[in-house]
Design an enzyme around this catalytic site. Structure first.
Site, PDB file in Angstrom:
ATOM      1  N   GLY A 291       0.796  -1.219   0.000  1.00 42.46           N
ATOM      2  CA  GLY A 291       0.000   0.000   0.000  1.00 42.46           C
ATOM      3  C   GLY A 291       0.828   1.267   0.000  1.00 42.46           C
ATOM      4  O   GLY A 291       1.885   1.369  -0.632  1.00 42.46           O
ATOM      5  N   SER A 292       0.365   2.255   0.760  1.00 44.61           N
ATOM      6  CA  SER A 292       0.965   3.590   0.708  1.00 44.61           C
ATOM      7  C   SER A 292       2.377   3.658   1.261  1.00 44.61           C
ATOM      8  O   SER A 292       3.061   4.675   1.082  1.00 44.61           O
ATOM      9  CB  SER A 292       0.081   4.589   1.464  1.00 44.61           C
ATOM     10  OG  SER A 292      -1.151   4.765   0.787  1.00 44.61           O
ATOM     11  N   THR A 293       2.846   2.610   1.927  1.00 51.21           N
ATOM     12  CA  THR A 293       4.241   2.623   2.380  1.00 51.21           C
ATOM     13  C   THR A 293       5.216   2.611   1.205  1.00 51.21           C
ATOM     14  O   THR A 293       6.414   2.861   1.392  1.00 51.21           O
ATOM     15  CB  THR A 293       4.536   1.410   3.291  1.00 51.21           C
ATOM     16  OG1 THR A 293       4.246   0.195   2.585  1.00 51.21           O
ATOM     17  CG2 THR A 293       3.702   1.463   4.563  1.00 51.21           C
ATOM     18  N   MET A 294       4.704   2.376  -0.025  1.00 49.57           N
ATOM     19  CA  MET A 294       5.564   2.395  -1.214  1.00 49.57           C
ATOM     20  C   MET A 294       5.672   3.786  -1.834  1.00 49.57           C
ATOM     21  O   MET A 294       6.531   4.018  -2.695  1.00 49.57           O
ATOM     22  CB  MET A 294       5.027   1.425  -2.270  1.00 49.57           C
ATOM     23  CG  MET A 294       5.019  -0.029  -1.829  1.00 49.57           C
ATOM     24  SD  MET A 294       6.646  -0.621  -1.343  1.00 49.57           S
ATOM     25  CE  MET A 294       7.521  -0.527  -2.894  1.00 49.57           C
TER      26      MET A 294
END
Length: 569
Positions: A291-294
């Site tokens: 998810g948004s951790t990328m």
């Protein structure tokens, strides 16, 4: 007539005497032959009846943490065995043996009868020496005790997923015990002993083969940090009634794993209640969409092109973006954002527009350089590599979703490795579960200036954005929230989420990179900033304090603001 009888009697007497004399001479000659001429035969037969070759058990090597604290040790115990040939299965004293060992008397007698032609059977393995002494005190012929070793794990479930465990023969079955089984295993020796007619050793004669104990192994984890991480992860899983959780912490300058914990866990000292679902090391074996951790890595790829800076403006209105039948949405219309704000507000629309300009291959190549889509190299059994797509032609929607962590899969250790690269100035070090005595050689995969810019973006996430609850009490930190739908048999589950927080600390000169992931929290909170970020804050704060890191903030506590409604990662 009388004369004939006398002659017959005389011949009989002579014959009998001759037979006895011949027998005596023969026996006398044989005695002389055996004791004088052919002594080796008697010696050999005597040794066969009184000497035996007994094994000399070798203990398994010890597992310790990086500071020498024991994680797995082999303690001396006794194994009770029997020679059924020397035992009368109907001997009433067998009942006393069975009672002392707390085993079935009927089963013991049945085994003795079944194996009456054998010279060795196990009665009960790896018992306390006091119990073995009690058995031998019953003085029942045919029952014996010998030295053995049993594996014991002082930290129990705290480090169980990392250490793994052995079977009853001290052969590794899971974890480090399996990975380094050859290194840890000892080689049994042998000795020649004299036994009495009951099989008891009365004298050691000679050492036939020396036992070689297994070699010790120092793991990279710090047990103090391991306990901290385990305590906080277990607390958050229980508080949010979650399905499971994982936490990984790395030393950013060496690639060493300082802590690795999972929930649920198991106690390797109690094998009677092992549940296979609890055994796997989720930090290495379980895959998920990050998810948004990328998004920080997509931003890194954009900065590397030179076409973007942290201040480059990106229009995100009206809060959604259509790709044919697919629609990408933000939680609200953020309007125009800088690239840094795209990260701090976690705008899917903004990141998708940036990705559309730099292309899927640019993002994919950056992901690969920091370690995604490939093994970490730790050699842990069951390690999952994950999926990093590389289609011949990128569809716009594929580029967009890849930029914010969908359409790919990673494990928690890979994600921590990638954040380690951002933390240490762009160098990728090999990940190690073992203590490193020398500084490893790393590979620069991101320009140092770019990694510094991205760390500034991560710091803004914690100070102003969605990760404010991830701020440690006395240290500055940078990180990124993530909240993704879990995948079930029928696809994405609308009401099941994974809450993720990945970050580094201290922000200006990072010492650690840490990833927290919690599956299916179910008490109303499920966003990464709500569930995972506070765990990061507490664990990292206390860990850095134990590592004697200089505090960034005066005082003993800092208020942690709740996540606002603007971004939910």
């Amino acid at each position: 007539m009388t004369m004939m009888r006398r002659l017959v009697s005389a011949w009989r007497f002579v014959f009998v005497v001759s037979v006895f004399l011949a027998a005596g001479v023969t026996l006398g000659w044989r005695l002389v032959d055996l004791h004088v001429v052919d002594q080796a035969f008697l010696n050999q037969q005597g040794e066969v009846r009184s000497t035996r070759i007994d094994p000399v058990e070798a203990h398994r090597g010890m597992l310790t943490d990086r500071k020498g604290q024991p994680l797995a040790v082999s303690t001396p115990v006794e194994t009770i065995w029997a020679n059924p040939r020397d035992i009368d299965a109907d001997d009433p004293r067998i009942a006393r043996v069975a009672r002392v060992l707390d085993i079935s008397e009927a089963d013991l007698r049945r085994r003795l009868r079944t194996h009456q032609n054998r010279q060795f059977i196990y009665v009960r393995r790896k018992v306390q020496p006091e119990l073995a002494d009690a058995v031998m005190a019953q003085d029942v012929p045919g029952f014996h005790a010998r030295r053995d070793y049993r594996r014991y794990y002082p930290t129990g479930e705290v480090s169980a997923h990392l250490t793994g465990f052995t079977n009853i023969d001290e052969q590794g079955q899971e974890g480090i015990e399996l990975t380094y089984n050859d290194w840890l295993s000892g080689q049994a020796g042998a000795k020649r002993v004299v036994q009495d007619n009951r099989g008891r050793v009365i004298k050691d004669l000679s050492l036939v083969r020396e036992a070689k104990p297994g070699k010790d192994l120092a793991l990279s984890i710090d047990l103090r940090l391991q306990y901290l991480a385990y305590r906080e992860l277990k607390a958050v899983v229980q508080a949010h009634d979650a399905r499971s959780g994982t936490l990984v912490m790395l030393d950013v300058d060496t690639g060493e794993v300082l802590a690795m914990v999972n929930q649920p866990s198991f106690n390797p000292n109690d094998r009677s209640q092992l549940d296979p679902r609890r055994l796997r090391n989720r930090a290495i074996t379980d895959l998920f969409e990050p998810g948004s951790t990328m998004k920080p890595f997509s931003a890194t790829a954009a900065l590397e092109t030179g076409a973007f800076t942290p201040r480059t403006r990106v229009e995100t209105s009206p809060g959604y973006l259509r790709f044919g039948q697919y629609t990408i949405r933000d939680t609200r219309n953020h309007g125009e954002l800088s690239l840094s704000e795209v990260i701090s507000e976690s705008s899917n629309v903004g990141m998708s527009k940036v990705a559309g300009e730099i292309g899927g291959n640019t993002i994919r190549n950056l992901y690969y350089r920091v370690g995604f889509g490939q093994a970490t190299g730790v050699g842990f059994p069951g390690e999952a590599v994950g999926v990093l797509p590389a289609p011949p032609e990128w569809r716009p929607v594929e580029v967009a979703t890849l930029s914010y962590g969908y359409g790919m899969s990673v494990n928690a250790l890979q994600l921590a490795q990638a954040y380690m690269v951002l933390a240490n100035g762009g160098v990728r070090y090999p990940i190690s579960l073992l203590k490193q005595d020398e500084a490893p050689e790393g590979e620069r995969v991101i320009p140092e200036a770019v990694s510094r810019q991205v760390r500034g973006m991560l710091r803004k996430v914690v100070e102003e954005g969605t990760g404010r609850r991830g701020a440690p009490a006395i240290y500055d930190a940078g990180g990124k929230t993530g909240t993704v739908h879990l995948v079930g048999a029928g696809g994405y589950q609308k009401s099941q989420y994974k809450a993720i927080f990945a970050g580094v600390a201290p922000a200006d000169n990072p010492r650690v990179a840490c990833v927290v992931a919690v599956d299916a929290p179910s008490n109303g909170e499920y966003y990464g900033g709500e569930v995972a970020a506070p765990v990061f804050a507490r664990v990292v704060n206390d860990s850095l304090r134990l590592m004697n890191a200089r505090p960034d903030i005066d005082g003993t506590s800092v208020a942690q603001s709740p996540v606002d409604d603007g971004e939910r990662g």
